[in-house]
Design an enzyme around this catalytic site. Structure first.
Site, PDB file in Angstrom:
ATOM      1  N   ILE A 117      49.568  37.502  73.852  1.00 54.29           N
ATOM      2  CA  ILE A 117      50.653  38.021  74.665  1.00 54.29           C
ATOM      3  C   ILE A 117      50.160  38.080  76.103  1.00 54.29           C
ATOM      4  O   ILE A 117      49.071  38.582  76.385  1.00 54.29           O
ATOM      5  CB  ILE A 117      51.111  39.414  74.201  1.00 54.29           C
ATOM      6  CG1 ILE A 117      51.743  39.334  72.807  1.00 54.29           C
ATOM      7  CG2 ILE A 117      52.154  39.989  75.164  1.00 54.29           C
ATOM      8  CD1 ILE A 117      50.787  39.433  71.671  1.00 54.29           C
ATOM      9  N   CYS A 118      50.945  37.503  77.027  1.00 52.81           N
ATOM     10  CA  CYS A 118      50.641  37.570  78.456  1.00 52.81           C
ATOM     11  C   CYS A 118      49.239  37.001  78.739  1.00 52.81           C
ATOM     12  O   CYS A 118      48.916  35.905  78.313  1.00 52.81           O
ATOM     13  CB  CYS A 118      50.792  39.009  78.940  1.00 52.81           C
ATOM     14  SG  CYS A 118      50.870  39.223  80.724  1.00 52.81           S
ATOM     15  N   THR A 119      48.392  37.767  79.438  1.00 48.21           N
ATOM     16  CA  THR A 119      47.063  37.272  79.806  1.00 48.21           C
ATOM     17  C   THR A 119      46.093  37.261  78.637  1.00 48.21           C
ATOM     18  O   THR A 119      44.930  36.898  78.815  1.00 48.21           O
ATOM     19  CB  THR A 119      46.470  38.105  80.957  1.00 48.21           C
ATOM     20  OG1 THR A 119      46.478  39.487  80.581  1.00 48.21           O
ATOM     21  CG2 THR A 119      47.271  37.917  82.235  1.00 48.21           C
TER      22      THR A 119
END
Length: 346
Positions: A117-119
């Site tokens: 998720i995300c970074t």
């Protein structure tokens, strides 16, 4: 792992200090919402971290990891169905932690599928899992992912991307979209849509959905003259939006306008125009039942075929499929789930 219909699929999320709280809790809440016919959870969820105990998030709130990575055996990892890696500012430090990267590699190798998720994509990349694969992350970190890991094909626009058994997603709420896609893969589209309704999610967005919003992009532009032109584009999608006309609006030469626009908006005027028209078409598709030809004209595409090509290029779906997804996901009295109820797998 041999599963029966009554054995919950195990979902393990790796968190860490300075993780984004919604990157952790958003996807896990999706999985926690599904019950089997006998009332047992369809998924069991667990938060782990480099060390057991409180996990400090960027919001200032702390989550609790029952186990640290040193407490988890290889045989235990073999029972994990879905291994998730959260995002957040702490990913920058964790990307240099050898023990955590080793754990990510082993957990990913033993789980049926892995998702970030995300970074969290930066952690999968640092662990060497994304080389030669297509991946995405939060748009603000896409350039870093591409620069630091040149073997990865970075798609900075998609909200989530699948590459075999590896999934990556964009920022924050895109993690919930990704979780819905994983539930859909496991249990079917209708169950995933029920969960989306249960969580009052606007719609179940396809992975090719763009992270880009013309309105938000215009607000972020510091060059006042270019910002005004962007607003003009958004408010007048059917107008002549060629470079000569837009340069006239900005009171600049065509060459200077094109250069200034590309510098300020990080894209060409033509690309911004197409995406602004795409935003308008998406809005009209979700608000009523107008014919596609009418929507294409009103949104500035002229004809439906030109709009269809733009949808496929930027969103990975046709306008018809986009409308179908929204209408299927709309809340109706017959399909509504009460506040006390949780979605069940039939």
């Amino acid at each position: 792992m041999n599963r029966t219909s009554h054995s919950p699929r195990r979902v393990m999320m790796l968190g860490y200090d300075e993780a984004q709280i919604l990157d952790v809790t958003g996807p896990l809440q999706i999985f926690a919402s599904v019950l089997l016919p006998d009332g047992t959870p369809a998924y069991s969820i667990e938060l782990v971290a480099p060390r057991a105990g409180p996990v400090r998030t960027t919001s200032g709130l702390a989550l609790v990891a029952a186990r640290g990575i040193a407490d988890i055996t290889s045989s235990d990892l073999a029972g994990v169905d879905t291994f998730l890696v959260s995002g957040g500012m702490g990913s920058r430090d964790l990307a240099h932690d050898a023990a955590s990267l080793s754990f990510i590699r082993e957990a990913s190798g033993r789980a049926r599928r892995t998702a970030s998720i995300c970074t969290g994509a930066l952690l999968l990349a640092a662990a060497g899992l994304l080389d030669g694969k297509r991946a995405t992350t939060h748009w603000a970190f896409a350039a870093k992912l591409r620069r630091d890991f040149p073997l990865i094909e970075v798609d900075e626009d998609a909200i989530y991307v699948r590459a075999g058994n590896l999934w990556t997603s964009a920022g924050v709420t895109a993690g919930m979209d990704l979780a819905l896609a994983l539930v859909e893969e496991d249990l079917g589209r209708e169950i995933a849509l029920t969960i989306a309704r249960h969580h009052v999610m606007y719609l179940m967005r396809p992975g090719g959905q763009s992270q880009f919003s013309a309105q938000l992009a215009a607000q972020a532009i510091e060059d006042e003259r270019i910002a005004r032109v962007c607003v003009y584009i958004i408010e007048n999608p059917r107008a002549d939006l060629s470079v000569p006309h837009l340069a006239e609006q900005a009171r600049m030469s065509e060459r200077n306008f094109a250069r200034r626009f590309s510098e300020a908006a990080a894209m060409t005027p033509a690309l911004f125009v197409e995406r602004a028209r795409l935003d308008e078409a998406r809005r009209r598709l979700t608000e009523g039942a107008l014919p596609l030809e009418t929507i294409a004209y009103d949104a500035g595409f002229g004809v439906a075929e030109r709009m269809r090509r733009a949808f496929i290029r930027h969103l990975g779906v046709t306008p018809h499929r986009y409308r179908e997804r929204f209408q299927t996901a709309r809340r109706t009295p017959a399909a509504a789930t009460s506040f006390q109820e949780r979605p069940h797998v039939p």
